[in-house]
Enzyme design. Structure first.
Site, PDB file in Angstrom:
ATOM      1  N   LYS A 123      17.439  42.311 -17.958  1.00 44.00           N
ATOM      2  CA  LYS A 123      17.925  41.255 -17.055  1.00 44.00           C
ATOM      3  C   LYS A 123      19.302  41.632 -16.477  1.00 44.00           C
ATOM      4  O   LYS A 123      19.548  41.484 -15.279  1.00 44.00           O
ATOM      5  CB  LYS A 123      17.978  39.923 -17.821  1.00 44.00           C
ATOM      6  CG  LYS A 123      18.731  38.796 -17.134  1.00 44.00           C
ATOM      7  CD  LYS A 123      18.130  38.377 -15.797  1.00 44.00           C
ATOM      8  CE  LYS A 123      18.990  37.289 -15.137  1.00 44.00           C
ATOM      9  NZ  LYS A 123      18.656  37.076 -13.742  1.00 44.00           N
ATOM     10  N   THR A 141      21.069  34.258 -19.474  1.00 41.22           N
ATOM     11  CA  THR A 141      21.479  35.635 -19.189  1.00 41.22           C
ATOM     12  C   THR A 141      22.664  35.928 -20.095  1.00 41.22           C
ATOM     13  O   THR A 141      23.777  35.479 -19.832  1.00 41.22           O
ATOM     14  CB  THR A 141      21.906  35.770 -17.708  1.00 41.22           C
ATOM     15  OG1 THR A 141      20.836  35.315 -16.887  1.00 41.22           O
ATOM     16  CG2 THR A 141      22.255  37.202 -17.368  1.00 41.22           C
TER      17      THR A 141
HETATM   18  N1  LIG Z   1      21.192  29.303 -11.630  1.00 41.89           N
HETATM   19  C1  LIG Z   1      20.470  30.397 -11.381  1.00 41.89           C
HETATM   20  O1  LIG Z   1      20.129  30.701 -10.211  1.00 41.89           O
HETATM   21  C2  LIG Z   1      20.030  31.295 -12.511  1.00 41.89           C
HETATM   22  C3  LIG Z   1      19.050  32.269 -12.270  1.00 41.89           C
HETATM   23  C4  LIG Z   1      18.608  33.084 -13.323  1.00 41.89           C
HETATM   24  C5  LIG Z   1      19.189  32.948 -14.578  1.00 41.89           C
HETATM   25  N2  LIG Z   1      20.162  31.993 -14.786  1.00 41.89           N
HETATM   26  C6  LIG Z   1      20.750  31.895 -16.121  1.00 41.89           C
HETATM   27  O2  LIG Z   1      20.327  30.683 -16.736  1.00 41.89           O
HETATM   28  C7  LIG Z   1      21.372  30.175 -17.566  1.00 41.89           C
HETATM   29  C8  LIG Z   1      21.686  28.732 -17.154  1.00 41.89           C
HETATM   30  O3  LIG Z   1      22.118  28.753 -15.819  1.00 41.89           O
HETATM   31  P1  LIG Z   1      22.328  27.418 -14.986  1.00 41.89           P
HETATM   32  O4  LIG Z   1      22.547  27.840 -13.581  1.00 41.89           O
HETATM   33  O5  LIG Z   1      21.266  26.428 -15.299  1.00 41.89           O
HETATM   34  O6  LIG Z   1      23.730  26.913 -15.610  1.00 41.89           O
HETATM   35  P2  LIG Z   1      24.400  25.459 -15.460  1.00 41.89           P
HETATM   36  O7  LIG Z   1      23.848  24.746 -14.286  1.00 41.89           O
HETATM   37  O8  LIG Z   1      25.869  25.700 -15.536  1.00 41.89           O
HETATM   38  O9  LIG Z   1      23.901  24.668 -16.752  1.00 41.89           O
HETATM   39  C9  LIG Z   1      24.342  24.960 -18.034  1.00 41.89           C
HETATM   40  C10 LIG Z   1      24.092  23.746 -18.894  1.00 41.89           C
HETATM   41  O10 LIG Z   1      24.487  24.059 -20.230  1.00 41.89           O
HETATM   42  C11 LIG Z   1      25.263  22.974 -20.736  1.00 41.89           C
HETATM   43  N3  LIG Z   1      26.257  23.479 -21.685  1.00 41.89           N
HETATM   44  C12 LIG Z   1      27.238  24.364 -21.461  1.00 41.89           C
HETATM   45  N4  LIG Z   1      27.928  24.610 -22.592  1.00 41.89           N
HETATM   46  C13 LIG Z   1      27.348  23.842 -23.550  1.00 41.89           C
HETATM   47  C14 LIG Z   1      27.601  23.638 -24.918  1.00 41.89           C
HETATM   48  N5  LIG Z   1      28.590  24.305 -25.545  1.00 41.89           N
HETATM   49  N6  LIG Z   1      26.827  22.761 -25.586  1.00 41.89           N
HETATM   50  C15 LIG Z   1      25.815  22.127 -24.967  1.00 41.89           C
HETATM   51  N7  LIG Z   1      25.521  22.251 -23.660  1.00 41.89           N
HETATM   52  C16 LIG Z   1      26.290  23.115 -22.967  1.00 41.89           C
HETATM   53  C17 LIG Z   1      25.946  22.381 -19.545  1.00 41.89           C
HETATM   54  O11 LIG Z   1      26.225  21.046 -19.896  1.00 41.89           O
HETATM   55  P3  LIG Z   1      27.358  20.178 -19.186  1.00 41.89           P
HETATM   56  O12 LIG Z   1      26.701  19.693 -17.927  1.00 41.89           O
HETATM   57  O13 LIG Z   1      27.643  19.133 -20.177  1.00 41.89           O
HETATM   58  O14 LIG Z   1      28.507  21.116 -18.921  1.00 41.89           O
HETATM   59  C18 LIG Z   1      24.877  22.500 -18.467  1.00 41.89           C
HETATM   60  O15 LIG Z   1      24.005  21.400 -18.495  1.00 41.89           O
HETATM   61  C19 LIG Z   1      22.555  31.125 -17.409  1.00 41.89           C
HETATM   62  O16 LIG Z   1      22.576  32.047 -18.454  1.00 41.89           O
HETATM   63  C20 LIG Z   1      22.267  31.819 -16.085  1.00 41.89           C
HETATM   64  O17 LIG Z   1      22.841  33.105 -16.000  1.00 41.89           O
HETATM   65  C21 LIG Z   1      20.590  31.178 -13.786  1.00 41.89           C
END
Ligand SMILES: NC(=O)c1ccc[n+]([C@@H]2O[C@H](COP(=O)([O-])OP(=O)(O)OC[C@H]3O[C@@H](n4cnc5c(N)ncnc54)[C@H](OP(=O)(O)O)[C@@H]3O)[C@@H](O)[C@H]2O)c1
Length: 226
Positions: A172, A96
């Site tokens: 979105k 997102t």
């Molecule tokens: N969660 C939901 O319910 C949901 C629903 C719809 C859409 N989304 C969207 O999907 C996306 C991901 O969400 P999420 O909930 O999966 O987030 P998340 O759990 O915070 O996961 C993000 C991942 O990205 C990695 N990361 C962050 N910065 C990085 C970098 N500079 N280089 C390499 N890896 C990096 C993190 O690694 P580390 O573990 O090493 O920090 C983590 O594994 C977001 O844009 C969110 O808005 C989420």
């Protein structure tokens, strides 16, 4: 190796997405910054790597990074991952993120003769695990056609919004705004009922069984009951 799909951003959403690709018999290589995740990812059938450049051979790379800054940090700039990807490779960005970032990324990839498809999702990690995501896809029709078999492995439906990737991100973000507005409206209504000493559960039952039966209202209203 040439058929491996690269995944970057193995968090709550990315891990489910990568695991579903494995279930769909795709070979997946995933970049993680954290050594403690290597065993867990390998157990899911994903080939983990702590070196981003090990994804450079992939024809398709999916990013599920948290936000605009992370996506720009990983892909853009003279040493960003876009510069390591091959010509003809495609980047599917499922985060997102804002429209300006999407446009910058699209330009960066086009300049390098690579494809770019914005594919943000409606859903959550449980929906991702169950392959019930709604995918909103923006990109050239050729690129979208190439990605469609992957989308079919990850979600219940893909909405193609046209050739401008940023439009998918705009939709979105507007969807998130509408979800927040629905939550706020339910909360205000429940607050009035409580102030008058009434049980909001009756209201919630009426609400979701009459005019407000959509997902955003049903989920948020039910959450407020507990
Ligand atoms: N969660 C939901 O319910 C949901 C629903 C719809 C859409 N989304 C969207 O999907 C996306 C991901 O969400 P999420 O909930 O999966 O987030 P998340 O759990 O915070 O996961 C993000 C991942 O990205 C990695 N990361 C962050 N910065 C990085 C970098 N500079 N280089 C390499 N890896 C990096 C993190 O690694 P580390 O573990 O090493 O920090 C983590 O594994 C977001 O844009 C969110 O808005 C989420």
């Amino acid at each position: 190796m040439a058929l491996e799909i690269g995944v970057i951003g193995l968090g709550r959403m990315g891990t489910e997405i990568a695991a579903n690709l494995v279930s769909a018999e795709r070979q997946v290589i995933a970049y993680s910054r954290r050594p403690e995740r290597v065993g867990e990812l390998a157990a899911l059938g994903i080939r983990p790597t702590m070196k981003l450049e090990n994804l450079a051979h992939c024809d398709t790379v999916i990013s599920v990074l948290p936000d605009d800054n992370a996506v720009r940090e990983v892909f853009c700039g003279p040493h960003g991952f876009a510069s390591k990807l091959r010509r003809g490779a495609i980047h599917i960005a499922m985060s997102t993120i804002g429209t300006a970032t999407a446009t910058s990324l699209a330009n960066e990839h086009t300049r390098r003769e690579q494809g770019y498809v914005a594919a943000p999702v409606f859903g959550n990690p449980a929906a991702a695990k169950a392959r019930q995501l709604f995918i909103v896809a923006g990109g050239t029709s050729t690129d979208i056609r190439r990605c469609q078999p992957l989308f079919d492995s990850l979600g219940q439906r893909t909405f193609v919004v046209g050739s401008d990737p940023a439009h998918a991100n705009l939709i979105k973000l507007l969807g998130n705004m509408m979800t927040a507005t629905a939550l706020e409206a339910i909360a205000e209504t429940v607050a009035v009922l409580l102030k008058r000493g009434l049980d909001p559960r009756l209201f919630i039952d009426i609400l979701i069984n009459t005019m407000f039966g959509g997902l955003a209202h049903r989920k948020n209203a039910r959450r407020m009951e507990t």
